[in-house]
Design an enzyme around this catalytic site. Sequence first.
Site, PDB file in Angstrom:
ATOM      1  N   ALA A 207       0.924  -1.690   0.264  1.00  0.00           N
ATOM      2  CA  ALA A 207      -0.069   0.108   0.397  1.00  0.00           C
ATOM      3  C   ALA A 207       0.609   1.212  -0.047  1.00  0.00           C
ATOM      4  O   ALA A 207       2.061   0.920   0.478  1.00  0.00           O
ATOM      5  CB  ALA A 207      -0.896  -0.095   1.415  1.00  0.00           C
TER       6      ALA A 207
ATOM      7  N   GLY B  87       0.257  -5.655   1.486  1.00  0.00           N
ATOM      8  CA  GLY B  87      -1.017  -5.149   0.660  1.00  0.00           C
ATOM      9  C   GLY B  87      -1.813  -6.370  -0.998  1.00  0.00           C
ATOM     10  O   GLY B  87      -1.903  -7.008  -0.531  1.00  0.00           O
TER      11      GLY B  87
ATOM     12  N   GLU C 296       5.002  -5.190   6.456  1.00  0.00           N
ATOM     13  CA  GLU C 296       4.745  -3.817   7.600  1.00  0.00           C
ATOM     14  C   GLU C 296       5.307  -4.057   9.000  1.00  0.00           C
ATOM     15  O   GLU C 296       5.385  -2.882   9.740  1.00  0.00           O
ATOM     16  CB  GLU C 296       3.032  -4.085   8.177  1.00  0.00           C
ATOM     17  CG  GLU C 296       2.469  -4.150   6.462  1.00  0.00           C
ATOM     18  CD  GLU C 296       1.994  -5.447   5.743  1.00  0.00           C
ATOM     19  OE1 GLU C 296       1.213  -6.233   5.215  1.00  0.00           O
ATOM     20  OE2 GLU C 296       2.546  -6.079   5.956  1.00  0.00           O
TER      21      GLU C 296
ATOM     22  N   GLU D 102      -1.887  -9.349   0.418  1.00  0.00           N
ATOM     23  CA  GLU D 102      -2.965  -9.578   1.492  1.00  0.00           C
ATOM     24  C   GLU D 102      -3.565  -9.288  -0.221  1.00  0.00           C
ATOM     25  O   GLU D 102      -4.936 -10.300   0.079  1.00  0.00           O
ATOM     26  CB  GLU D 102      -3.600  -8.933   1.828  1.00  0.00           C
ATOM     27  CG  GLU D 102      -2.972  -8.720   3.199  1.00  0.00           C
ATOM     28  CD  GLU D 102      -2.552  -7.038   4.214  1.00  0.00           C
ATOM     29  OE1 GLU D 102      -3.320  -7.475   5.132  1.00  0.00           O
ATOM     30  OE2 GLU D 102      -1.981  -5.893   3.279  1.00  0.00           O
TER      31      GLU D 102
END
Length: 257
Positions: A63, A108, A131, A111
């Site tokens: 992200a 992300g 992260e 994910e």
Amino acid sequence: MQTIRYEKQDNIGIITINRPEALNALNSAVFDELEPLVGEIERDATLGALIITGEGRSFVAGADIGEQCPMDLDAGRKWARRGSSVFRRLEKLEIPTIAAVNGFALGGGCELALACDIILASEKAKFGQPEVGLGIIPGFSGTQRLPRRVGIGKAKELIFSGKMIKADEAKAIGLVNEVCAPEALMDAALEMARSFTKNAPIAVKYAKACIDRGMQMDLDDGIALENEMFAMCYATEDQKEGMTAFLEKRSATFHNK
């Protein structure tokens, strides 16, 4: 759309995340376009499968950190809920979904791949949930889907360390279904999608529902669900066509009815 391309090849949809200058990092603009597109796909009864990939040398490299850096508690909560909601809608699509991971699938991006039923990877693909090195945790359901895919111990190792793994290791731990040469990735994804769409569409949807819902149940409830959805197949024209074609030694022609 500016950050996403969408096309259809017969009854197969293809979403391409298209921010190559930012390695396809997810930002608000991507979600502004992805969310209504998922709604369109939910309503498209002609689709039998969906492929998601990235433009250039990255699938999705996480992200957008620049957008996230100034967030406070409330903004962080809204951001996590938004991304998780969109990915959950992707996961709950009735049709099979394939992530064709052509490069970096980090944060992300990993994910997003995990929200798909199947993950195919280029030999150049790399996966990770980095992260914790940024002072946060996976926010788009990575702590929930990764252990369900690869097991609790391996998921904890990957998330606690934030390390990046190559495609061959991702396959070895069960994260990836198949590793392909980079130039063969999309052909492999389309070939797999066609292997799904040649079958009775309702039966494929019911099979996906049984697996996904059953994995959240105890065994007896899962078996009961399968029994009921098995019976429901006998109320379809496709069941009659499929079995009749088998007995007549011909190819079936399914009409999603």
